[in-house]
Design an enzyme around this catalytic site. Sequence first.
Site, short mmCIF file in Angstrom:
data_model
loop_
_atom_site.label_atom_id
_atom_site.label_comp_id
_atom_site.label_asym_id
_atom_site.label_seq_id
_atom_site.Cartn_x
_atom_site.Cartn_y
_atom_site.Cartn_z
CG ASP A 8 -0.32 0.15 2.53
OD1 ASP A 8 0.93 0.21 2.59
OD2 ASP A 8 -1.04 0.22 3.54
CG HIS A 9 -0.65 4.76 1.63
ND1 HIS A 9 -1.76 3.94 1.71
CD2 HIS A 9 -0.52 5.34 2.84
CE1 HIS A 9 -2.27 4.04 2.92
NE2 HIS A 9 -1.55 4.88 3.63
CB CYS A 65 0.87 -2.60 4.80
SG CYS A 65 0.72 -3.73 6.21
CB THR A 67 2.12 -3.07 11.03
OG1 THR A 67 0.89 -3.49 10.42
CG2 THR A 67 1.91 -1.72 11.73
CG HIS A 98 9.65 -24.43 12.67
ND1 HIS A 98 9.70 -24.31 14.04
CD2 HIS A 98 10.85 -24.95 12.30
CE1 HIS A 98 10.88 -24.74 14.49
NE2 HIS A 98 11.59 -25.11 13.45
NE ARG A 109 3.24 4.25 8.08
CZ ARG A 109 1.95 4.43 7.79
NH1 ARG A 109 1.00 3.86 8.52
NH2 ARG A 109 1.60 5.18 6.76
NE ARG A 132 9.53 -30.59 15.84
CZ ARG A 132 10.79 -30.40 15.45
NH1 ARG A 132 11.39 -31.31 14.69
NH2 ARG A 132 11.45 -29.31 15.81
CG HIS A 133 8.26 -28.27 11.52
ND1 HIS A 133 7.88 -27.67 12.70
CD2 HIS A 133 9.57 -28.58 11.65
CE1 HIS A 133 8.93 -27.61 13.50
NE2 HIS A 133 9.97 -28.16 12.89
NE ARG A 136 4.25 -29.79 15.56
CZ ARG A 136 5.41 -29.75 16.19
NH1 ARG A 136 6.32 -28.85 15.85
NH2 ARG A 136 5.68 -30.60 17.16
C1 RB5 Z 1 -1.94 2.56 6.52
O1 RB5 Z 1 -1.88 3.77 7.20
C2 RB5 Z 1 -1.74 1.40 7.50
O2 RB5 Z 1 -2.87 1.23 8.27
C3 RB5 Z 1 -1.40 0.15 6.74
O3 RB5 Z 1 -0.24 0.36 5.97
C4 RB5 Z 1 -1.06 -1.11 7.54
O4 RB5 Z 1 -0.13 -0.82 8.56
C5 RB5 Z 1 -2.16 -1.91 8.01
O5 RB5 Z 1 -1.96 -2.97 8.61
#
Ligand code: RB5
Length: 144
Positions: A8-9, A65, A67, A98, A109, A132-133, A136
């Site tokens: 994404d952005h 993205c 996170t 695994h 970020r 074993r993996h 699972r």
């Molecule tokens: C966008 O601001 C943010 O929410 C997205 O990039 C992401 O972190 C969502 O999980």
Amino acid sequence: MRVAIGADHAGFEDKRRLAEVLSSWGHDVEDVGTFSSESCDYPDFAERVARAVVDQRAERGVLVCGTGIGMSIVANKFKGVRAAVVTDAFTAEVSRGHNDANILCMGARVTPLSDMERLLRIFLETAFEGGRHARRVEKINKLE
Ligand code: RB5
């Protein structure tokens, strides 16, 4: 290896660089966007990469993205996808060894680009350990 990549952005700049890195390593890259830093919705790009993997146009996927979390939530809706949020070398290695993860999710970020490149290489080069993996992962498959 055929690799689909999307962002994404928040992940756009890092995704562009990671796509270049993948090509320089000799991989066949499908870049599904986004192609600008304009605000957009991460589920649209997670869906494209997940479908590329499920439809076997790509053997692995990469999603970036803010996170990595939103991307992983979306990608894991698709049958056959095992998307992992990876933050360091250990989680990159174990996600493959695994979990047999097929989509790597990272946070622009959270993780600097130089670290992302290292995690990407580990993700692509680490084999699933099976044994074993595999049992699972098969239990995960039965839940789908
Ligand atoms: C966008 O601001 C943010 O929410 C997205 O990039 C992401 O972190 C969502 O999980």
